[in-house]
Design a protein around this motif. Structure first.
Motif, PDB file in Angstrom:
ATOM      1  N   ILE A   1      34.790  61.653  92.076  1.00  0.00           N
ATOM      2  CA  ILE A   1      34.141  61.023  90.939  1.00  0.00           C
ATOM      3  C   ILE A   1      35.024  59.884  90.443  1.00  0.00           C
ATOM      4  O   ILE A   1      36.214  60.082  90.166  1.00  0.00           O
TER       5      ILE A   1
ATOM      6  N   THR B   1      35.962  57.559  81.354  1.00  0.00           N
ATOM      7  CA  THR B   1      35.729  58.898  80.826  1.00  0.00           C
ATOM      8  C   THR B   1      35.459  58.822  79.329  1.00  0.00           C
ATOM      9  O   THR B   1      35.845  57.851  78.676  1.00  0.00           O
TER      10      THR B   1
ATOM     11  N   ARG C   1      35.336  66.451  91.862  1.00  0.00           N
ATOM     12  CA  ARG C   1      34.390  66.925  90.843  1.00  0.00           C
ATOM     13  C   ARG C   1      34.867  68.212  90.187  1.00  0.00           C
ATOM     14  O   ARG C   1      34.710  68.411  88.986  1.00  0.00           O
TER      15      ARG C   1
ATOM     16  N   LEU D   1      36.949  68.188  86.847  1.00  0.00           N
ATOM     17  CA  LEU D   1      36.341  67.824  85.574  1.00  0.00           C
ATOM     18  C   LEU D   1      35.936  69.083  84.818  1.00  0.00           C
ATOM     19  O   LEU D   1      35.567  70.089  85.432  1.00  0.00           O
TER      20      LEU D   1
ATOM     21  N   PRO E   1      30.332  70.874  82.137  1.00  0.00           N
ATOM     22  CA  PRO E   1      29.552  70.353  81.017  1.00  0.00           C
ATOM     23  C   PRO E   1      28.946  71.497  80.201  1.00  0.00           C
ATOM     24  O   PRO E   1      28.767  72.612  80.707  1.00  0.00           O
TER      25      PRO E   1
ATOM     26  N   GLU F   1      23.761  69.897  79.518  1.00  0.00           N
ATOM     27  CA  GLU F   1      24.442  68.651  79.846  1.00  0.00           C
ATOM     28  C   GLU F   1      24.775  68.678  81.330  1.00  0.00           C
ATOM     29  O   GLU F   1      24.788  69.738  81.961  1.00  0.00           O
TER      30      GLU F   1
ATOM     31  N   TYR G   1      26.758  65.949  84.642  1.00  0.00           N
ATOM     32  CA  TYR G   1      27.347  64.681  85.047  1.00  0.00           C
ATOM     33  C   TYR G   1      26.320  63.952  85.899  1.00  0.00           C
ATOM     34  O   TYR G   1      25.596  64.574  86.685  1.00  0.00           O
TER      35      TYR G   1
ATOM     36  N   THR H   1      26.738  62.328  88.452  1.00  0.00           N
ATOM     37  CA  THR H   1      27.020  62.576  89.865  1.00  0.00           C
ATOM     38  C   THR H   1      26.352  63.850  90.373  1.00  0.00           C
ATOM     39  O   THR H   1      26.102  63.997  91.557  1.00  0.00           O
ATOM     40  N   ASP H   2      26.048  64.780  89.458  1.00  0.00           N
ATOM     41  CA  ASP H   2      25.372  66.016  89.860  1.00  0.00           C
ATOM     42  C   ASP H   2      23.931  65.765  90.297  1.00  0.00           C
ATOM     43  O   ASP H   2      23.308  66.636  90.913  1.00  0.00           O
TER      44      ASP H   2
END
Length: 175
Positions: free
Chosen positions: A8, A29, A87, A90, A93, A97, A99, A101-102
């Motif tokens: 990421i 970020t 990933r 991080l 979430p 929520e 990311y 990228t997910d």
């Protein structure tokens, strides 16, 4: 690191700061100081790019010391270097929520359940996020606005999202 680990993008080196070898890093970020907690920041190929040993907030990110940088010239030579983390480094979430990228790799389905393709990437050309969809039947990719109207349902854990393609916009009617 395995080749299937998703990297990421979290920051980019902006160059040197001062004359003592500090480096200025632009953070992508929510909390720029979190860059210190991610461990080594990696290049796109997975090799170590920068290991921040100390940092302080700056207007666009952080300014700090890095294990790999001893001089201003070394810091300036890294200008433009994109920095990534796996990933799994991080924080998870919160519920409801995710990311962006997910979303990559999710199957895009129309309201009838037909597979339209898969999310290849999430792009932002300045207005809003757009999902780049690689068609299931092959051919050129197409973009879907990442809005509640165009993507009313996300089923990330199940690997798919509901995609409602906007109506094509044709020639403008005369006033």
């Amino acid at each position: 690191m395995t080749t299937d680990t998703k990297l990421i993008l979290v920051a980019q080196v902006a160059g040197g700061f001062g004359v003592k070898g500090e480096v200025r890093v632009t953070a992508y970020t929510a909390e720029p100081m979190a860059l210190l907690s991610y461990g080594p920041l990696l290049r796109a190929d997975g090799s170590v790019g920068l290991t921040l040993t100390s940092a302080r907030p700056d207007k666009n990110g952080v300014v700090g010391r890095a294990r790999e940088v001893a001089t201003k010239e070394e810091a300036d030579a890294l200008r433009g270097l994109k920095l990534h983390v796996p990933r799994d480094r991080l924080p998870e979430p919160d519920e409801d929520e995710f990311y962006l990228t997910d979303l990559v790799g999710l199957q895009a389905r129309d309201p009838d359940g037909t597979a339209l393709g898969a999310v290849k990437s999430v792009q932002n050309f300045g207005a809003d996020d757009m999902l780049e969809i690689a068609p299931a039947a092959g051919g050129p990719t197409w973009y879907l606005p990442f809005t509640r109207e165009a993507v009313p349902e996300l089923h990330i854990a199940d690997g798919w999202l509901l995609a409602v393609r906007p109506a094509e916009v044709g020639e403008r009617e005369p006033d």
